[in-house]
Scaffold this active site. Sequence first.
Site, short mmCIF file in Angstrom:
data_model
loop_
_atom_site.label_atom_id
_atom_site.label_comp_id
_atom_site.label_asym_id
_atom_site.label_seq_id
_atom_site.Cartn_x
_atom_site.Cartn_y
_atom_site.Cartn_z
N GLU A 1 -12.12 1.74 3.99
CA GLU A 1 -13.10 0.87 3.34
C GLU A 1 -14.31 0.60 4.25
O GLU A 1 -15.43 0.47 3.77
CB GLU A 1 -12.41 -0.45 2.96
CG GLU A 1 -11.43 -0.25 1.81
CD GLU A 1 -10.22 -1.16 1.86
OE1 GLU A 1 -9.54 -1.20 2.91
OE2 GLU A 1 -9.95 -1.84 0.87
N GLY B 1 1.32 3.30 0.65
CA GLY B 1 1.07 4.57 -0.02
C GLY B 1 0.97 5.74 0.95
O GLY B 1 1.43 6.85 0.66
N GLY C 1 -1.46 1.29 3.48
CA GLY C 1 -0.31 1.27 4.39
C GLY C 1 0.99 1.79 3.80
O GLY C 1 1.65 2.65 4.39
N LEU D 1 -1.59 0.97 -2.23
CA LEU D 1 -0.39 0.17 -1.97
C LEU D 1 -0.38 -0.24 -0.51
O LEU D 1 0.00 0.54 0.37
CB LEU D 1 0.87 0.98 -2.32
CG LEU D 1 0.91 1.60 -3.73
CD1 LEU D 1 2.19 2.40 -3.92
CD2 LEU D 1 0.77 0.54 -4.81
N GLY D 2 -0.83 -1.44 -0.25
CA GLY D 2 -0.79 -2.00 1.10
C GLY D 2 -0.19 -3.38 1.00
O GLY D 2 0.58 -3.66 0.08
N ASN D 3 -0.56 -4.24 1.91
CA ASN D 3 -0.09 -5.61 1.81
C ASN D 3 -0.60 -6.22 0.50
O ASN D 3 0.11 -6.94 -0.18
CB ASN D 3 -0.58 -6.38 3.02
CG ASN D 3 0.38 -7.46 3.38
OD1 ASN D 3 1.51 -7.49 2.90
ND2 ASN D 3 -0.08 -8.38 4.18
N GLY D 4 -1.85 -5.93 0.17
CA GLY D 4 -2.34 -6.14 -1.18
C GLY D 4 -2.17 -4.82 -1.91
O GLY D 4 -2.31 -3.78 -1.29
N ARG E 1 -18.24 -6.76 4.05
CA ARG E 1 -17.33 -6.70 2.92
C ARG E 1 -17.33 -8.07 2.25
O ARG E 1 -17.07 -9.08 2.89
CB ARG E 1 -15.93 -6.37 3.41
CG ARG E 1 -14.96 -6.24 2.28
CD ARG E 1 -13.63 -5.76 2.76
NE ARG E 1 -12.77 -5.54 1.63
CZ ARG E 1 -11.55 -5.07 1.73
NH1 ARG E 1 -11.07 -4.76 2.92
NH2 ARG E 1 -10.82 -4.90 0.67
N ASP F 1 7.28 -6.81 4.74
CA ASP F 1 6.93 -5.51 5.29
C ASP F 1 7.94 -4.45 4.85
O ASP F 1 9.14 -4.58 5.09
CB ASP F 1 6.90 -5.61 6.83
CG ASP F 1 6.22 -4.41 7.45
OD1 ASP F 1 6.56 -3.27 7.08
OD2 ASP F 1 5.35 -4.60 8.32
N VAL F 2 7.43 -3.40 4.23
CA VAL F 2 8.29 -2.33 3.70
C VAL F 2 9.14 -1.71 4.82
O VAL F 2 10.30 -1.34 4.61
CB VAL F 2 7.43 -1.27 2.98
CG1 VAL F 2 8.21 0.00 2.72
CG2 VAL F 2 6.88 -1.84 1.69
N ASN G 1 -15.92 -7.62 8.34
CA ASN G 1 -15.03 -8.07 7.28
C ASN G 1 -14.49 -9.42 7.73
O ASN G 1 -13.57 -9.50 8.54
CB ASN G 1 -13.91 -7.03 7.12
CG ASN G 1 -12.91 -7.41 6.04
OD1 ASN G 1 -13.03 -8.46 5.41
ND2 ASN G 1 -11.92 -6.55 5.83
N HIS H 1 -10.20 -4.09 -4.63
CA HIS H 1 -9.96 -2.85 -3.86
C HIS H 1 -10.97 -1.76 -4.22
O HIS H 1 -10.71 -0.57 -4.01
CB HIS H 1 -8.53 -2.29 -4.07
CG HIS H 1 -7.45 -3.14 -3.47
ND1 HIS H 1 -6.26 -3.40 -4.11
CD2 HIS H 1 -7.39 -3.78 -2.29
CE1 HIS H 1 -5.51 -4.16 -3.35
NE2 HIS H 1 -6.17 -4.43 -2.24
N ARG I 1 2.41 -11.62 -2.65
CA ARG I 1 1.86 -12.06 -3.95
C ARG I 1 2.72 -11.54 -5.09
O ARG I 1 3.26 -10.44 -5.02
CB ARG I 1 0.43 -11.55 -4.12
CG ARG I 1 -0.58 -12.29 -3.26
CD ARG I 1 -1.95 -11.65 -3.33
NE ARG I 1 -2.32 -10.99 -2.09
CZ ARG I 1 -3.30 -10.12 -1.95
NH1 ARG I 1 -4.04 -9.77 -2.99
NH2 ARG I 1 -3.54 -9.56 -0.79
P1 AMP Z 1 -2.21 -2.30 4.66
O1 AMP Z 1 -2.42 -3.65 4.02
O2 AMP Z 1 -2.87 -1.19 3.92
O3 AMP Z 1 -2.55 -2.30 6.12
O4 AMP Z 1 -0.63 -2.01 4.58
C1 AMP Z 1 0.27 -2.78 5.33
C2 AMP Z 1 1.69 -2.51 4.84
O5 AMP Z 1 1.98 -1.10 4.85
C3 AMP Z 1 2.75 -3.11 5.76
O6 AMP Z 1 3.00 -4.45 5.47
C4 AMP Z 1 3.97 -2.25 5.44
O7 AMP Z 1 4.64 -2.79 4.32
C5 AMP Z 1 3.38 -0.91 5.03
N1 AMP Z 1 3.58 0.13 6.07
C6 AMP Z 1 2.78 0.40 7.12
N2 AMP Z 1 3.30 1.43 7.86
C7 AMP Z 1 4.44 1.80 7.25
C8 AMP Z 1 5.43 2.80 7.50
N3 AMP Z 1 5.34 3.64 8.53
N4 AMP Z 1 6.47 2.91 6.64
C9 AMP Z 1 6.57 2.06 5.58
N5 AMP Z 1 5.67 1.11 5.29
C10 AMP Z 1 4.62 0.98 6.10
#
Ligand code: AMP
Length: 398
Positions: A378, A329, A327, A208-211, A92, A282-283, A9, A180, A240
């Site tokens: 993925e 979700g 991340g 629901l991740g960074n994207g 990817r 970051d959540v 990727n 996605h 975004r």
């Molecule tokens: P991803 O792009 O799928 O890797 O998701 C990354 C995002 O997931 C991070 O920027 C966080 O906002 C969120 N995240 C990851 N771990 C946690 C957690 N334990 N609790 C809350 N949010 C999380």
Amino acid sequence: MSDLILVLNAGSSSIKFEVFEGSALRLLWLGQMEGIGAAPHLLVRDAARRSLADRRWTTDDAPGDHAAALGIIMDWLKGVMTGRRVSSIGHRVVHGGPDFAAPVVITAAVLRRLEALVALAPLHQPHNLAGIRAAMEHFPGVPQVACFDTAFHRGHPWEADSFALPVEFYDRGIRRYGFHGLSYEYIARRLAAEDPALGRGRLVVAHLGNGASLCAIRDGRSLDSTMGFTALDGVPMGTRCGQIDPGVVLHLMQAEGMTPAEVARLLYKESGLKGLSGLSQDVRDLEASDRPEASRALSYFAWRVRREIGGMAAVLGGLDALVFTAGIGENAAGLRARICDGLGFLGISLDPQRNARGAAEISATATAVKVLVRHTDEERMIAEHVLATLAAGHAAAA
Ligand code: AMP
């Protein structure tokens, strides 16, 4: 000698990779080379997430481009893969354009077609292609397969595939492609394997991740997606903006004199949770903060995701399951609760304890709609596609 499948990727300044063994796709190693061209850093772990390599470069021999970075990854691989060989490579690729509705074996002609799609995804596609070229250089003769983030959505009905622009724009490729797709396909297949009736049902999957985006899936096929022509549309993301009145973009350029590059930076890098909170994308940071801006940003995110769940349920004509993945979700129980709050009218109700511990099924017992939490993968989806695409090619050639 056992066969390895290498999944790559390639992003703007990083190459992420995973290595799977055999047709059972046993994950052996996963890693990334970050900071290509600046301050490269190679990190590799095994399937149990134990560190196997952690190296930084500060000298002139630092890898300056994707080919050099891939060379270093390959040197590392060769040192550990004794008795095995890389027999196929999966890539990817963010954009498959209107035509690629499935993974494809990469040939010179395919590469030319993918290059023609750079204009549709100028921020991602060139790096994906640089990864492909580097891999072809390092592994001449090893079959390579391109897997697209857009492909899963290619069966959308015209209404979900189009913007309300004059039709010639559709013919010129200005369409709602959706992204996605590898994640959605992975989730749809896993659910169908777990529960065939549910696999044929009406699903809303929230990646629901960074994207972030949502997808309406019926009978295992994507029907609609919140993402459109680019990965900017839909729900707000880490940085975004998500859906925005296009009049805002016109205003910023015409009345406020912002350049296209400045607007792009604003919409891609400075908006979403980061822009709304002024604190972080970051959540985890926002949940830990007691600042009102942090809570407001999370509320906004939940509001928009809830709204899209309603829209997707309408498109599906009802709902059998809502699935959270990626991340946020998979991990952010508080946000999942905020999102589902008020969706009782759709038959969605969470069990607070199950939600808090991130159980596989977090809906309250005896509710009409299952609410599930699933890990997406993925890279494994790409590896599965590589096996299937090459097997189909061999069968056709036989
Ligand atoms: P991803 O792009 O799928 O890797 O998701 C990354 C995002 O997931 C991070 O920027 C966080 O906002 C969120 N995240 C990851 N771990 C946690 C957690 N334990 N609790 C809350 N949010 C999380």
